[in-house]
Design a protein around this motif. Sequence first.
Motif, PDB file in Angstrom:
ATOM      1  N   ALA A  13       0.756  -1.239   0.077  1.00  0.00           N
ATOM      2  CA  ALA A  13      -0.150   0.014   0.153  1.00  0.00           C
ATOM      3  C   ALA A  13       0.919   1.280  -0.085  1.00  0.00           C
ATOM      4  N   ILE A  14       2.090   1.312   0.646  1.00  0.00           N
ATOM      5  CA  ILE A  14       2.818   2.267   0.650  1.00  0.00           C
ATOM      6  C   ILE A  14       3.445   2.702  -0.602  1.00  0.00           C
ATOM      7  N   LEU A  15       3.836   1.545  -1.319  1.00  0.00           N
ATOM      8  CA  LEU A  15       4.424   1.715  -2.749  1.00  0.00           C
ATOM      9  C   LEU A  15       3.506   2.090  -3.838  1.00  0.00           C
ATOM     10  N   CYS A  16       2.229   1.702  -3.617  1.00  0.00           N
ATOM     11  CA  CYS A  16       1.115   1.979  -4.473  1.00  0.00           C
ATOM     12  C   CYS A  16       0.877   3.558  -4.279  1.00  0.00           C
ATOM     13  N   GLY A  17       0.924   4.025  -2.951  1.00  0.00           N
ATOM     14  CA  GLY A  17       0.839   5.430  -2.803  1.00  0.00           C
ATOM     15  C   GLY A  17       2.087   6.309  -3.041  1.00  0.00           C
ATOM     16  N   ALA A  18       3.293   5.508  -2.864  1.00  0.00           N
ATOM     17  CA  ALA A  18       4.090   6.418  -3.539  1.00  0.00           C
ATOM     18  C   ALA A  18       4.185   6.535  -5.107  1.00  0.00           C
ATOM     19  N   HIS A  19       3.912   5.656  -5.821  1.00  0.00           N
ATOM     20  CA  HIS A  19       3.737   5.649  -7.224  1.00  0.00           C
ATOM     21  C   HIS A  19       2.915   6.598  -7.582  1.00  0.00           C
ATOM     22  N   ALA A  20       1.424   6.565  -6.845  1.00  0.00           N
ATOM     23  CA  ALA A  20       0.568   7.563  -7.123  1.00  0.00           C
ATOM     24  C   ALA A  20       0.890   8.803  -7.166  1.00  0.00           C
ATOM     25  N   ALA A  21       1.853   9.057  -5.987  1.00  0.00           N
ATOM     26  CA  ALA A  21       2.288  10.550  -5.834  1.00  0.00           C
ATOM     27  C   ALA A  21       3.190  11.188  -6.580  1.00  0.00           C
ATOM     28  N   LEU A  22       3.932  10.323  -6.996  1.00  0.00           N
ATOM     29  CA  LEU A  22       5.182  10.508  -7.871  1.00  0.00           C
ATOM     30  C   LEU A  22       5.085  10.365  -9.319  1.00  0.00           C
ATOM     31  N   PHE A  23       3.966   9.560  -9.846  1.00  0.00           N
ATOM     32  CA  PHE A  23       4.145   9.225 -11.271  1.00  0.00           C
ATOM     33  C   PHE A  23       2.749   9.262 -11.808  1.00  0.00           C
ATOM     34  N   SER A  24       1.757   9.654 -11.209  1.00  0.00           N
ATOM     35  CA  SER A  24       0.214   9.815 -11.620  1.00  0.00           C
ATOM     36  C   SER A  24       0.151  10.916 -12.386  1.00  0.00           C
ATOM     37  N   CYS A  25       1.043  11.945 -12.673  1.00  0.00           N
ATOM     38  CA  CYS A  25       0.683  12.905 -13.577  1.00  0.00           C
ATOM     39  C   CYS A  25       1.379  12.761 -15.014  1.00  0.00           C
TER      40      CYS A  25
END
Length: 105
Positions: A13-25
Amino acid sequence: MRSVILGSLLIGAILCGAHAALFSCGGYAEHNFLRLIILLILVTVAGLLPSGESATAGRRLSFAGAVLGVYWLSRGALAPLYPGMPASIPEYLRVAWFAIGKGSC
């Protein structure tokens, strides 16, 4: 063994959140669906996994909720770092609060 699996769910869940924060735009926006599927699998496993005599339905649901909460908090904590560092702590907190509620972009 069960604690290792439950810890792995939180790390996922932490890694999914980090990916969403850094690479979702931008160019990585198409990964949103894949990230949603992975998070859904993590929450489902978290709701089903804690077995034993002490694992009531309430404890299973609370752990599944904790997995979701860890995702949103990690997304909010890392979103202000994209595309660069914020100028001040109040700016970081403002962007983090926005990212918890609305997402990174």
